[in-house]
Design a protein around this motif. Structure first.
Motif, PDB file in Angstrom:
ATOM      1  N   LYS A   1       1.171 -45.886  30.147  1.00 33.85           N
ATOM      2  CA  LYS A   1       2.408 -45.321  30.708  1.00 33.85           C
ATOM      3  C   LYS A   1       2.404 -45.452  32.235  1.00 33.85           C
ATOM      4  O   LYS A   1       3.420 -45.832  32.837  1.00 33.85           O
ATOM      5  CB  LYS A   1       2.544 -43.861  30.294  1.00 33.85           C
ATOM      6  CG  LYS A   1       3.834 -43.241  30.740  1.00 33.85           C
ATOM      7  CD  LYS A   1       3.980 -41.822  30.252  1.00 33.85           C
ATOM      8  CE  LYS A   1       5.294 -41.236  30.745  1.00 33.85           C
ATOM      9  NZ  LYS A   1       5.455 -39.854  30.328  1.00 33.85           N
ATOM     10  N   GLU A   2       1.296 -45.135  32.861  1.00 38.55           N
ATOM     11  CA  GLU A   2       1.203 -45.255  34.315  1.00 38.55           C
ATOM     12  C   GLU A   2       1.379 -46.704  34.757  1.00 38.55           C
ATOM     13  O   GLU A   2       2.092 -46.989  35.723  1.00 38.55           O
ATOM     14  CB  GLU A   2      -0.140 -44.740  34.816  1.00 38.55           C
ATOM     15  CG  GLU A   2      -0.316 -43.239  34.702  1.00 38.55           C
ATOM     16  CD  GLU A   2      -1.728 -42.793  35.021  1.00 38.55           C
ATOM     17  OE1 GLU A   2      -1.874 -41.647  35.480  1.00 38.55           O
ATOM     18  OE2 GLU A   2      -2.676 -43.580  34.817  1.00 38.55           O
TER      19      GLU A   2
ATOM     20  N   ASN B   1       4.995 -47.665  34.576  1.00 38.13           N
ATOM     21  CA  ASN B   1       5.746 -47.089  35.689  1.00 38.13           C
ATOM     22  C   ASN B   1       5.464 -47.820  36.992  1.00 38.13           C
ATOM     23  O   ASN B   1       6.383 -48.117  37.759  1.00 38.13           O
ATOM     24  CB  ASN B   1       5.419 -45.601  35.845  1.00 38.13           C
ATOM     25  CG  ASN B   1       6.035 -44.762  34.749  1.00 38.13           C
ATOM     26  OD1 ASN B   1       7.016 -45.154  34.123  1.00 38.13           O
ATOM     27  ND2 ASN B   1       5.457 -43.607  34.508  1.00 38.13           N
TER      28      ASN B   1
END
Length: 63
Positions: A28-29, A32
């Motif tokens: 997820k990081e 992003n």
């Protein structure tokens, strides 16, 4: 000769130890961060495109 081989082994050993200390981003990081980078690239490309068009019109007006 032997000392250089030993120092090379030491370098790789220490590098591997440092890599183990790194906190790698999760999926997820990473997604992003990638979107932020791509968004920044698009904004900068549009900004420079607008500046380029403006300067082209300005130079055409002068000439």
């Amino acid at each position: 000769m032997k000392k250089s081989f030993k120092s090379m082994f030491s370098f790789f050993s220490e590098s591997w130890a440092e890599l183990k200390k790194v906190r790698w981003p999760n999926r997820k990081e990473l997604t992003n961060y990638t979107l932020v980078v791509l968004g920044t690239i698009v904004v900068m490309a549009v900004f420079f495109w607008v500046i380029d068009i403006g300067l082209s019109y300005a130079i055409e007006a002068i000439i």
